[in-house]
Design an enzyme around this catalytic site. Structure first.
Site, PDB file in Angstrom:
ATOM      1  N   ARG A 162      31.488 -16.124  16.950  1.00  0.00           N
ATOM      2  CA  ARG A 162      32.358 -15.199  16.177  1.00  0.00           C
ATOM      3  C   ARG A 162      31.884 -13.718  16.296  1.00  0.00           C
ATOM      4  NH1 ARG A 162      34.030 -19.719  16.177  1.00  0.00           N
ATOM      5  NH2 ARG A 162      35.170 -20.428  14.475  1.00  0.00           N
ATOM      6  N   CYS A 167      38.857 -18.862   8.388  1.00  0.00           N
ATOM      7  CA  CYS A 167      37.385 -19.013   7.744  1.00  0.00           C
ATOM      8  C   CYS A 167      37.065 -17.618   7.252  1.00  0.00           C
ATOM      9  CB  CYS A 167      36.437 -19.509   8.399  1.00  0.00           C
ATOM     10  SG  CYS A 167      36.775 -21.473   8.574  1.00  0.00           S
ATOM     11  N   GLU A 208      33.007 -13.635   7.809  1.00  0.00           N
ATOM     12  CA  GLU A 208      33.514 -13.662   8.960  1.00  0.00           C
ATOM     13  C   GLU A 208      34.716 -12.883   9.227  1.00  0.00           C
ATOM     14  OE1 GLU A 208      35.684 -15.671  12.431  1.00  0.00           O
ATOM     15  OE2 GLU A 208      36.360 -15.735  10.307  1.00  0.00           O
TER      16      GLU A 208
HETATM   17  N1  EPU Z   1      34.419 -30.025   4.898  1.00  0.00           N
HETATM   18  C1  EPU Z   1      34.395 -30.393   3.547  1.00  0.00           C
HETATM   19  N2  EPU Z   1      35.167 -29.734   2.650  1.00  0.00           N
HETATM   20  C2  EPU Z   1      35.887 -28.471   2.967  1.00  0.00           C
HETATM   21  C3  EPU Z   1      35.803 -27.826   4.385  1.00  0.00           C
HETATM   22  C4  EPU Z   1      35.052 -28.972   5.199  1.00  0.00           C
HETATM   23  O1  EPU Z   1      33.953 -31.465   3.245  1.00  0.00           O
HETATM   24  O2  EPU Z   1      36.317 -27.756   2.050  1.00  0.00           O
HETATM   25  C5  EPU Z   1      33.828 -30.870   5.823  1.00  0.00           C
HETATM   26  C6  EPU Z   1      34.686 -31.505   6.980  1.00  0.00           C
HETATM   27  O3  EPU Z   1      35.425 -32.687   6.344  1.00  0.00           O
HETATM   28  C7  EPU Z   1      33.825 -31.770   8.085  1.00  0.00           C
HETATM   29  C8  EPU Z   1      32.837 -30.676   7.938  1.00  0.00           C
HETATM   30  O4  EPU Z   1      32.684 -30.316   6.779  1.00  0.00           O
HETATM   31  O5  EPU Z   1      33.206 -33.045   7.792  1.00  0.00           O
HETATM   32  C9  EPU Z   1      33.177 -29.548   9.159  1.00  0.00           C
HETATM   33  O6  EPU Z   1      34.227 -29.120   8.703  1.00  0.00           O
HETATM   34  P1  EPU Z   1      35.416 -28.297   9.868  1.00  0.00           P
HETATM   35  O7  EPU Z   1      35.581 -29.095  10.924  1.00  0.00           O
HETATM   36  O8  EPU Z   1      36.750 -27.843   9.210  1.00  0.00           O
HETATM   37  O9  EPU Z   1      34.451 -27.210  10.432  1.00  0.00           O
HETATM   38  P2  EPU Z   1      33.983 -25.810   9.584  1.00  0.00           P
HETATM   39  O10 EPU Z   1      32.393 -25.701  10.333  1.00  0.00           O
HETATM   40  O11 EPU Z   1      34.247 -25.907   8.466  1.00  0.00           O
HETATM   41  C10 EPU Z   1      34.681 -24.511  11.819  1.00  0.00           C
HETATM   42  C11 EPU Z   1      35.228 -22.969  12.125  1.00  0.00           C
HETATM   43  C12 EPU Z   1      36.607 -23.162  11.954  1.00  0.00           C
HETATM   44  C13 EPU Z   1      37.154 -24.036  13.311  1.00  0.00           C
HETATM   45  C14 EPU Z   1      36.625 -25.283  13.061  1.00  0.00           C
HETATM   46  C15 EPU Z   1      36.770 -26.442  14.019  1.00  0.00           C
HETATM   47  C16 EPU Z   1      33.459 -21.409  11.065  1.00  0.00           C
HETATM   48  C17 EPU Z   1      33.422 -20.549  10.066  1.00  0.00           C
HETATM   49  N3  EPU Z   1      34.721 -22.152  10.927  1.00  0.00           N
HETATM   50  O12 EPU Z   1      34.911 -24.882  10.678  1.00  0.00           O
HETATM   51  O13 EPU Z   1      37.017 -21.794  12.574  1.00  0.00           O
HETATM   52  O14 EPU Z   1      38.460 -24.141  13.084  1.00  0.00           O
HETATM   53  O15 EPU Z   1      34.977 -25.158  12.917  1.00  0.00           O
HETATM   54  O16 EPU Z   1      36.191 -26.131  15.308  1.00  0.00           O
HETATM   55  O17 EPU Z   1      32.881 -21.158  12.294  1.00  0.00           O
HETATM   56  C18 EPU Z   1      37.824 -19.800  11.683  1.00  0.00           C
HETATM   57  O18 EPU Z   1      37.082 -19.183  12.686  1.00  0.00           O
HETATM   58  O19 EPU Z   1      38.417 -18.816  11.071  1.00  0.00           O
HETATM   59  C19 EPU Z   1      37.860 -20.968  11.540  1.00  0.00           C
HETATM   60  C20 EPU Z   1      38.516 -21.550  10.606  1.00  0.00           C
END
Ligand code: EPU
Length: 339
Positions: A188, A237, A310
């Site tokens: 990012r 995010c 972010e």
């Molecule tokens: N989870 C929770 N509660 C929540 C959110 C997530 O328990 O409120 C759990 C999910 O169930 C899952 C794990 O946490 O087991 C990871 O969640 P997710 O797949 O949503 O991935 P993330 O790391 O929270 C990242 C990126 C997103 C991107 C997704 C999918 C960052 C900060 N965020 O989210 O990017 O869409 O992976 O690849 O890197 C963005 O850049 O604006 C963004 C939303």
């Protein structure tokens, strides 16, 4: 402020306005007054903007940016405004909006050339239709291609930087092509500097069966729909995940019990805890910021980790804000050794 100072400031502002109008007129570019960040960003908050300048071609954008630089007029680049939180004050600089620099996606074999204002979701759909793979994970990320390049947008195993052959950047009023290999594409974050204007890019994708690409894109979209708020006023995010940890900030904020937490018109999304959404007519940027700082404070206390934003914070007063730097008088970056 003393009366003479006020008079001086007012006449400086008038002179500056005249210069901005003249630069826009000479380039044949629309310049608007009276706009607010609340209308131009997906969070739908943020204060008044002196000028919004809307070029329609890459050449026009490069030319007005070059002229602003020469005239010492401060400006910032905005795409779809889907990753920006601008504060509630009056922003006394020019917003160079790239959303009209759209053109068409031009396909040529495995390559596609596209302008900064082109919609990222639309590019993903068109690439899939052409049987070109490499960005299908990004399908459904709201925003422009320029914004995605600027921050190296990514999701579901794909980051845009991986497929960039060249980026077109404005330098000294002209369009310069920079090889993608000379850019650092980090999580990012990229090596593009504050105030640098990205005009477009040529991506090199890989041929694959359109049906399979579409299926993967559909899968990514479904996951996104199931796990992230959509139709809500958000900037995606809000914080980065702690680098190198494999941890999800959203999951950790969720485990801290903060889903649904509110400050004025800002709420921690009940769907994904790393999203701050705004609600109602009275939502303010200050609500979202207060909520974000509350999250950071608790995160620091409970996890000993300093969360990094972010989203870009655009402050009206401080041009060196995190992610919100501005090209202007003191911020000139000419002479920097560009590739
Ligand atoms: N989870 C929770 N509660 C929540 C959110 C997530 O328990 O409120 C759990 C999910 O169930 C899952 C794990 O946490 O087991 C990871 O969640 P997710 O797949 O949503 O991935 P993330 O790391 O929270 C990242 C990126 C997103 C991107 C997704 C999918 C960052 C900060 N965020 O989210 O990017 O869409 O992976 O690849 O890197 C963005 O850049 O604006 C963004 C939303």
């Amino acid at each position: 402020m003393m009366v003479e100072e006020e008079v001086q400031n007012a006449s400086d502002a008038t002179a500056r306005d005249a210069v901005i109008e003249e630069i826009a007129a000479r380039a044949g570019v629309r310049a608007e007054r009276g706009r607010r960040f609340a209308e131009l960003t997906s969070l739908r908050v943020g204060g008044a903007i002196d000028w919004v300048v809307l070029p329609e071609t890459e050449a026009q954008a490069a030319s007005v940016a070059g002229e602003f630089e020469k005239a010492g007029i401060a400006w910032r680049v905005l795409g779809a405004g889907s990753n920006v939180l601008a504060d509630d004050s009056e922003h006394h600089y020019v917003v160079l909006s790239m959303r009209e620099v759209k053109g068409e996606a031009r396909f040529d074999g495995e390559r596609v050339s596209v302008s900064a204002g082109f919609s990222l979701p639309r590019l993903c759909v068109e690439a899939a239709r052409q049987g070109l793979s490499g960005i299908e994970g990004l399908g459904g990320i709201p925003g422009t291609v320029g914004g995605a390049l600027w921050m190296n947008a990514g999701a579901y195993g794909h980051e845009i930087g991986e497929v960039v052959e060249t980026v077109r950047v404005a330098r000294g009023g002209r369009v310069v092509e920079v090889p993608g290999s000379e850019v650092s594409w980090n999580y990012r974050h990229t090596s593009f500097r504050e105030g640098e204007l990205l005009l477009g890019a040529t991506l090199r994708l890989r041929p694959d069966a359109p049906e399979q690409i579409k299926a993967r894109m559909e899968e990514a979209k479904q996951k996104r729909f199931a796990t992230q708020p959509h139709g809500a006023r958000s900037a995606g995010c809000f914080f980065k995940n702690p680098p190198g940890s494999g941890l999800s900030t959203g999951k950790m904020i969720d485990e801290m019990g903060m889903k649904g937490e509110k400050r004025g018109g800002a709420v921690v999304s009940p769907v994904h805890a790393n999203f701050i959404v705004t609600e109602g007519e009275d939502a303010r940027a200050s609500d979202a910021l207060a909520l974000a700082e509350e999250i950071r404070e608790r995160f620091r206390r409970e996890h000993g980790v300093e969360l990094e934003y972010e989203v870009e914070l655009w402050s009206a007063t401080n041009s060196k804000d995190e992610g919100g730097g501005m090209k202007g008088e003191e911020e000139k970056t000419e002479g920097k050794d560009e590739s």
